[in-house]
Write a protein that holds these residues in place. Structure first.
Motif, PDB file in Angstrom:
ATOM      1  N   TRP A 158       0.850  -1.249  -0.096  1.00 50.43           N
ATOM      2  CA  TRP A 158       0.035   0.033   0.111  1.00 50.43           C
ATOM      3  C   TRP A 158       0.788   1.220  -0.081  1.00 50.43           C
ATOM      4  N   ILE A 159       0.509   2.289  -0.706  1.00 46.47           N
ATOM      5  CA  ILE A 159       1.250   3.398  -1.020  1.00 46.47           C
ATOM      6  C   ILE A 159       0.233   4.609  -1.402  1.00 46.47           C
ATOM      7  N   PHE A 160       0.420   5.651  -0.903  1.00 49.56           N
ATOM      8  CA  PHE A 160      -0.632   6.881  -1.177  1.00 49.56           C
ATOM      9  C   PHE A 160      -0.225   7.455  -2.616  1.00 49.56           C
ATOM     10  N   ARG A 161      -1.185   7.561  -3.482  1.00 48.40           N
ATOM     11  CA  ARG A 161      -1.018   7.921  -4.755  1.00 48.40           C
ATOM     12  C   ARG A 161      -1.897   9.219  -4.863  1.00 48.40           C
ATOM     13  N   GLN A 162      -1.293  10.615  -5.596  1.00 50.21           N
ATOM     14  CA  GLN A 162      -1.861  11.591  -5.603  1.00 50.21           C
ATOM     15  C   GLN A 162      -2.645  11.462  -6.918  1.00 50.21           C
ATOM     16  N   LYS A 163      -4.205  11.818  -6.956  1.00 50.95           N
ATOM     17  CA  LYS A 163      -4.721  12.025  -8.063  1.00 50.95           C
ATOM     18  C   LYS A 163      -4.619  13.150  -8.946  1.00 50.95           C
ATOM     19  N   PRO A 164      -4.343  13.149 -10.116  1.00 51.62           N
ATOM     20  CA  PRO A 164      -3.982  14.231 -10.960  1.00 51.62           C
ATOM     21  C   PRO A 164      -5.073  15.445 -10.804  1.00 51.62           C
ATOM     22  N   LEU A 165      -6.318  15.212 -10.853  1.00 53.27           N
ATOM     23  CA  LEU A 165      -7.064  16.068 -11.084  1.00 53.27           C
ATOM     24  C   LEU A 165      -7.440  16.954 -10.015  1.00 53.27           C
ATOM     25  N   PHE A 166      -7.788  16.351  -8.874  1.00 55.05           N
ATOM     26  CA  PHE A 166      -8.029  17.288  -7.565  1.00 55.05           C
ATOM     27  C   PHE A 166      -7.058  17.063  -6.540  1.00 55.05           C
ATOM     28  N   LYS A 167      -5.694  16.526  -6.820  1.00 56.86           N
ATOM     29  CA  LYS A 167      -4.684  16.518  -6.084  1.00 56.86           C
ATOM     30  C   LYS A 167      -5.003  15.959  -4.901  1.00 56.86           C
ATOM     31  N   LYS A 168      -5.726  14.887  -4.577  1.00 61.66           N
ATOM     32  CA  LYS A 168      -6.425  14.311  -3.294  1.00 61.66           C
ATOM     33  C   LYS A 168      -5.623  13.094  -3.239  1.00 61.66           C
ATOM     34  N   TRP A 169      -5.001  12.744  -2.020  1.00 63.68           N
ATOM     35  CA  TRP A 169      -4.358  11.232  -1.732  1.00 63.68           C
ATOM     36  C   TRP A 169      -5.299  10.410  -1.573  1.00 63.68           C
ATOM     37  N   LYS A 170      -4.789   9.307  -2.318  1.00 65.17           N
ATOM     38  CA  LYS A 170      -5.780   7.968  -2.243  1.00 65.17           C
ATOM     39  C   LYS A 170      -4.890   6.848  -2.128  1.00 65.17           C
ATOM     40  N   ARG A 171      -5.068   5.931  -1.173  1.00 62.12           N
ATOM     41  CA  ARG A 171      -4.196   4.680  -1.057  1.00 62.12           C
ATOM     42  C   ARG A 171      -4.595   3.620  -1.950  1.00 62.12           C
ATOM     43  N   SER A 172      -3.545   3.290  -2.629  1.00 66.58           N
ATOM     44  CA  SER A 172      -3.489   2.357  -3.717  1.00 66.58           C
ATOM     45  C   SER A 172      -2.484   1.159  -3.347  1.00 66.58           C
ATOM     46  N   TRP A 173      -2.898  -0.130  -3.990  1.00 69.26           N
ATOM     47  CA  TRP A 173      -1.924  -1.184  -3.712  1.00 69.26           C
ATOM     48  C   TRP A 173      -1.105  -1.192  -5.121  1.00 69.26           C
ATOM     49  N   MET A 174       0.281  -0.970  -5.063  1.00 72.23           N
ATOM     50  CA  MET A 174       1.231  -1.015  -6.215  1.00 72.23           C
ATOM     51  C   MET A 174       2.052  -2.226  -6.093  1.00 72.23           C
ATOM     52  N   VAL A 175       2.659  -2.554  -7.394  1.00 72.46           N
ATOM     53  CA  VAL A 175       3.564  -3.594  -7.574  1.00 72.46           C
ATOM     54  C   VAL A 175       4.629  -3.271  -8.628  1.00 72.46           C
TER      55      VAL A 175
END
Length: 153
Positions: free
Chosen positions: A18-35
């Motif tokens: 899990w890592i936080f990813r910033q959404k490009p449109l509203f610059k909101k941080w969202k938790r995402s599963w990354m590999v």
């Protein structure tokens, strides 16, 4: 571990979590599963158990540069996370990916995995086993064997 859709180059995983990813449109941080795989792919999933990635980045071909920690001057981390956990990646085509790890140790592990995936040479493709053979492959092999036998006679 999630049931991932893997390519032949994505056999070995360097880092998943899990890592936080910033959404490009509203610059909101969202938790995402990354590999991050040794084949050079960075895949972003909405959930840990998702079988298909939302986005995929090729680190070997598309990653131009990345910044970390205090170098990310334009980013504000999520609440209660230090700025040393920030990772900003720039890809070809003016694409940008902003990430933020939960702590400094995991940020170091993510950076290590990204640099290894970007720089490492591709692994040789493993030979297929008999279970993975298609009927076409079996027919080709049989015809080749018959041709060899006929040539010997």
């Amino acid at each position: 571990m999630a049931s991932l859709v893997t390519d032949k180059d994505d056999v070995i995983l360097l880092k998943a979590g899990w890592i936080f990813r910033q959404k490009p449109l509203f610059k909101k941080w969202k938790r995402s599963w990354m590999v991050v795989s040794l084949g050079g792919n960075l895949k972003c999933f909405a959930k840990k158990r998702s079988s298909r990635p939302q986005t995929t980045f090729n680190l070997k071909l598309d990653l131009v540069s990345f910044k970390q920690g205090a170098q990310c001057r334009t980013l504000l981390p999520p609440p209660e996370v230090p700025t040393t956990c920030l990772i900003e990646m720039y890809f070809t085509g003016d694409r940008k990916l902003s990430l933020c790890a939960h702590d400094m140790d995991s940020a170091a592990l993510w950076i290590q995995a990204i640099t290894k995936a970007q720089s490492d040479k591709a692994l040789p493709t493993p030979k297929y086993s008999r279970k993975n053979r298609t009927k076409e492959d079996a027919l080709k092999e049989e015809s080749q064997e018959q041709n060899k036998r006929q040539q010997k006679l």
